[in-house]
Each structure stands twice: as structure tokens, then as C-alpha cells.
Design a protein around this motif. Structure first.
Motif, PDB file in Angstrom:
ATOM      1  N   TRP A  77     -38.918  77.817  18.492  1.00  0.00           N
ATOM      2  CA  TRP A  77     -37.726  77.823  19.342  1.00  0.00           C
ATOM      3  C   TRP A  77     -38.102  78.143  20.770  1.00  0.00           C
ATOM      4  N   VAL A  78     -37.389  77.549  21.720  1.00  0.00           N
ATOM      5  CA  VAL A  78     -37.489  77.921  23.134  1.00  0.00           C
ATOM      6  C   VAL A  78     -36.081  77.925  23.717  1.00  0.00           C
ATOM      7  N   ARG A  79     -35.790  78.929  24.550  1.00  0.00           N
ATOM      8  CA  ARG A  79     -34.506  78.977  25.268  1.00  0.00           C
ATOM      9  C   ARG A  79     -34.731  78.467  26.673  1.00  0.00           C
ATOM     10  N   VAL A  80     -33.838  77.584  27.131  1.00  0.00           N
ATOM     11  CA  VAL A  80     -33.884  77.062  28.494  1.00  0.00           C
ATOM     12  C   VAL A  80     -32.455  76.806  28.954  1.00  0.00           C
ATOM     13  N   GLY A  81     -32.209  77.082  30.211  1.00  0.00           N
ATOM     14  CA  GLY A  81     -30.884  76.819  30.767  1.00  0.00           C
ATOM     15  C   GLY A  81     -30.757  77.421  32.147  1.00  0.00           C
ATOM     16  N   PRO A  82     -29.596  77.223  32.758  1.00  0.00           N
ATOM     17  CA  PRO A  82     -29.378  77.798  34.082  1.00  0.00           C
ATOM     18  C   PRO A  82     -29.604  79.305  34.068  1.00  0.00           C
ATOM     19  N   ARG A  83     -30.270  79.788  35.095  1.00  0.00           N
ATOM     20  CA  ARG A  83     -30.569  81.221  35.159  1.00  0.00           C
ATOM     21  C   ARG A  83     -29.291  82.050  35.210  1.00  0.00           C
ATOM     22  N   THR A  84     -28.189  81.475  35.700  1.00  0.00           N
ATOM     23  CA  THR A  84     -26.918  82.197  35.775  1.00  0.00           C
ATOM     24  C   THR A  84     -26.420  82.616  34.393  1.00  0.00           C
ATOM     25  N   VAL A  85     -26.818  81.912  33.346  1.00  0.00           N
ATOM     26  CA  VAL A  85     -26.435  82.277  31.975  1.00  0.00           C
ATOM     27  C   VAL A  85     -27.239  83.480  31.492  1.00  0.00           C
ATOM     28  N   HIS A  86     -28.393  83.679  32.041  1.00  0.00           N
ATOM     29  CA  HIS A  86     -29.314  84.752  31.657  1.00  0.00           C
ATOM     30  C   HIS A  86     -29.034  85.980  32.531  1.00  0.00           C
ATOM     31  N   ARG A  87     -27.909  86.620  32.283  1.00  0.00           N
ATOM     32  CA  ARG A  87     -27.399  87.657  33.186  1.00  0.00           C
ATOM     33  C   ARG A  87     -28.328  88.854  33.335  1.00  0.00           C
ATOM     34  N   ARG A  88     -29.107  89.167  32.321  1.00  0.00           N
ATOM     35  CA  ARG A  88     -29.989  90.336  32.405  1.00  0.00           C
ATOM     36  C   ARG A  88     -31.063  90.152  33.485  1.00  0.00           C
ATOM     37  N   ILE A  89     -31.471  88.924  33.745  1.00  0.00           N
ATOM     38  CA  ILE A  89     -32.533  88.684  34.725  1.00  0.00           C
ATOM     39  C   ILE A  89     -32.141  89.222  36.096  1.00  0.00           C
ATOM     40  N   ALA A  90     -30.917  88.966  36.526  1.00  0.00           N
ATOM     41  CA  ALA A  90     -30.460  89.446  37.837  1.00  0.00           C
ATOM     42  C   ALA A  90     -30.363  90.970  37.879  1.00  0.00           C
ATOM     43  N   ARG A  91     -30.238  91.595  36.709  1.00  0.00           N
ATOM     44  CA  ARG A  91     -30.105  93.054  36.638  1.00  0.00           C
ATOM     45  C   ARG A  91     -31.445  93.744  36.376  1.00  0.00           C
ATOM     46  N   THR A  92     -32.505  92.970  36.246  1.00  0.00           N
ATOM     47  CA  THR A  92     -33.831  93.540  36.041  1.00  0.00           C
ATOM     48  C   THR A  92     -34.454  93.727  37.423  1.00  0.00           C
ATOM     49  N   ARG A  93     -34.473  94.954  37.889  1.00  0.00           N
ATOM     50  CA  ARG A  93     -34.860  95.241  39.277  1.00  0.00           C
ATOM     51  C   ARG A  93     -36.214  94.656  39.656  1.00  0.00           C
ATOM     52  N   SER A  94     -37.185  94.771  38.761  1.00  0.00           N
ATOM     53  CA  SER A  94     -38.521  94.286  39.120  1.00  0.00           C
ATOM     54  C   SER A  94     -38.539  92.774  39.315  1.00  0.00           C
ATOM     55  N   ILE A  95     -37.733  92.044  38.555  1.00  0.00           N
ATOM     56  CA  ILE A  95     -37.651  90.589  38.745  1.00  0.00           C
ATOM     57  C   ILE A  95     -36.808  90.282  39.976  1.00  0.00           C
ATOM     58  N   ALA A  96     -35.655  90.938  40.093  1.00  0.00           N
ATOM     59  CA  ALA A  96     -34.758  90.674  41.221  1.00  0.00           C
ATOM     60  C   ALA A  96     -35.463  90.900  42.564  1.00  0.00           C
ATOM     61  N   ALA A  97     -36.324  91.896  42.628  1.00  0.00           N
ATOM     62  CA  ALA A  97     -37.041  92.183  43.873  1.00  0.00           C
ATOM     63  C   ALA A  97     -38.149  91.174  44.145  1.00  0.00           C
ATOM     64  N   ALA A  98     -38.599  90.474  43.122  1.00  0.00           N
ATOM     65  CA  ALA A  98     -39.760  89.597  43.272  1.00  0.00           C
ATOM     66  C   ALA A  98     -39.419  88.117  43.367  1.00  0.00           C
ATOM     67  N   THR A  99     -38.198  87.727  43.055  1.00  0.00           N
ATOM     68  CA  THR A  99     -37.854  86.310  43.104  1.00  0.00           C
ATOM     69  C   THR A  99     -37.183  85.970  44.430  1.00  0.00           C
ATOM     70  N   ALA A 100     -37.465  84.797  44.927  1.00  0.00           N
ATOM     71  CA  ALA A 100     -36.890  84.356  46.196  1.00  0.00           C
ATOM     72  C   ALA A 100     -35.616  83.542  45.988  1.00  0.00           C
ATOM     73  N   GLU A 101     -35.344  83.135  44.772  1.00  0.00           N
ATOM     74  CA  GLU A 101     -34.202  82.268  44.493  1.00  0.00           C
ATOM     75  C   GLU A 101     -32.917  83.073  44.322  1.00  0.00           C
ATOM     76  N   PRO A 102     -31.810  82.640  44.949  1.00  0.00           N
ATOM     77  CA  PRO A 102     -30.543  83.358  44.779  1.00  0.00           C
ATOM     78  C   PRO A 102     -30.050  83.281  43.338  1.00  0.00           C
ATOM     79  N   PHE A 103     -29.503  84.372  42.842  1.00  0.00           N
ATOM     80  CA  PHE A 103     -29.122  84.443  41.432  1.00  0.00           C
ATOM     81  C   PHE A 103     -27.865  83.655  41.096  1.00  0.00           C
ATOM     82  N   ASP A 104     -27.094  83.244  42.084  1.00  0.00           N
ATOM     83  CA  ASP A 104     -25.899  82.454  41.794  1.00  0.00           C
ATOM     84  C   ASP A 104     -26.148  80.954  41.898  1.00  0.00           C
ATOM     85  N   ASP A 105     -27.378  80.551  42.124  1.00  0.00           N
ATOM     86  CA  ASP A 105     -27.738  79.139  42.272  1.00  0.00           C
ATOM     87  C   ASP A 105     -27.917  78.509  40.891  1.00  0.00           C
TER      88      ASP A 105
END
Length: 193
Positions: A77-105
Motif C-alpha cells: 500500500w502507498v498513500r498519496v494525495g493533496p498535502r491539505t488532506v494530511h493535516r498532521r504535516i502542517a502541525r509537525t513543527r520540524s516539517i513546517a519549519a523546513a518546507t517552503a511550500e504553503p500548506f494551503d496549496d
């Protein structure tokens, strides 16, 4: 040589995905909900509730990922989809601080997790699943795919911790490292524009 096929995880394949989950890693307990739920929501749910959420997600569509079959048996199995569906990613500080892409895109997609049954490991299923995920994202209008794999060359890792995929699998598929939010956890992207 086994016959390997990769299919979208449509609602009629729910039990097949469950079969893949039961044979390796934490898929069975997680039900691929870790990234879709906030930490508070995760802590309020049990395995049966997460299974129901996952089934509802598959019924509602679009397919949240792909299933790999080996000689007709659901094996991965692999999960793939818009990052907006993966709500925990935006709340993971270490990822949020390191990504350049806006979380609502919504044109930014993510590949967040893999599961491969123990008896089907070392057959290249993650690479095949990743190829299907990239192709699907491209056809669905994704501009960028982001992922958070494990760098296997940076220390030792339990098999259950490899559900993000290995850095080498993503590099072989053309992803490039854009940041490192932990010593063994790079952020990689693939530009589809």
C-alpha cells in the motif's frame, strides 16, 4: 517471476488494503490515519474507529492511494494525495519549519506512507507503488510531490519506522532533497510542473 500489479485503492478494494495492512508494520493499528488526524483526534480514536474513518475515506473517494498485488494477493500500500488532506504535516513543527511550500496549496501533494507485507518485501514494491503515486499525482494536476522518507544510511532503524519509505527509493524516482528536518529525515520533492 511473480506477477505484480498496482491498482487504485477504490472502495471495492478496501478488504485488500486491510489484508496488506495486516501483514507488516503498523498499518493495521494506524489504518493510514496518522497523517490525516490531528494529535488530539488520534488520541481520541481506537483502531476500530480509525478503520471506519479509512473505509469512509475510500468510499467517498477519490482513492487515497494504491494497492500492490503479487500474484493476485494484496501485498502493499502507498498513500498519496493533496498535502491539505494530511493535516498532521502542517502541525509537525520540524516539517513546517523546513518546507517552503504553503500548506494551503492544493497543488502540493504528498506520499506519506507505505506498507508491504513481510513475505513480499525486497521485491521492489515500494518503488512500483511510488511510480504509480507519482503518475496519479501528475494526472491529477499536482504541481509538486513532497515526502518525508527515512535516510537508511543515517543510523539504524526498526522496520516499523520505515513506513515513510527510504530516501534511496525516492532518489531513484527523481526526487531531490530540499531540507532535513532531523538527521535521518530529509524532505524530498519532485517537481511535476
Amino acid at each position: 517471476m511473480p506477477t505484480i500489479t498496482i491498482e487504485p485503492a477504490t472502495s471495492d478494494r478496501f478488504e485488500d488494503v486491510e489484508h496488506a495492512f495486516e501483514g507488516g508494520g503498523d498499518g493495521r493499528s494506524c489504518q493510514c490515519q496518522w497523517f490525516t488526524l490531528t494529535n488530539a483526534e488520534w488520541n481520541r480514536t481506537n483502531q476500530a474507529e480509525r478503520r471506519d474513518l479509512f473505509e469512509q475515506e475510500m468510499v467517498a473517494g477519490p482513492p487515497p492511494g494504491f494497492v500492490a498485488y503479487v500474484d493476485g494477493e494484496a501485498a502493499g500500500w502507498v498513500r498519496v494525495g493533496p498535502r491539505t488532506v494530511h493535516r498532521r504535516i502542517a502541525r509537525t513543527r520540524s516539517i513546517a519549519a523546513a518546507t517552503a511550500e504553503p500548506f494551503d496549496d492544493e497543488s502540493v501533494w504528498t506520499v506519506s506512507c507505505f506498507v508491504v507485507r513481510k513475505e513480499h518485501r525486497n521485491q521492489g514494491l515500494n518503488a512500483r507503488l511510488l511510480d504509480a503515486a507519482v503518475d496519479h499525482a501528475r494526472k491529477s494536476g499536482a504541481r509538486i510531490i513532497e515526502a518525508y522518507p527515512v535516510d537508511g544510511s543515517a543510523g539504524t532503524h526498526r522496520v516499523n519506522d520505515l513506513y515513510h519509505g527510504l530516501l534511496s527509493t525516492f532518489e531513484n524516482a527523481g526526487f531531490r532533497e530540499v531540507a532535513r528536518h532531523k538527521p535521518d529525515r530529509p524532505i524530498v520533492t519532485l517537481d511535476l510542473a
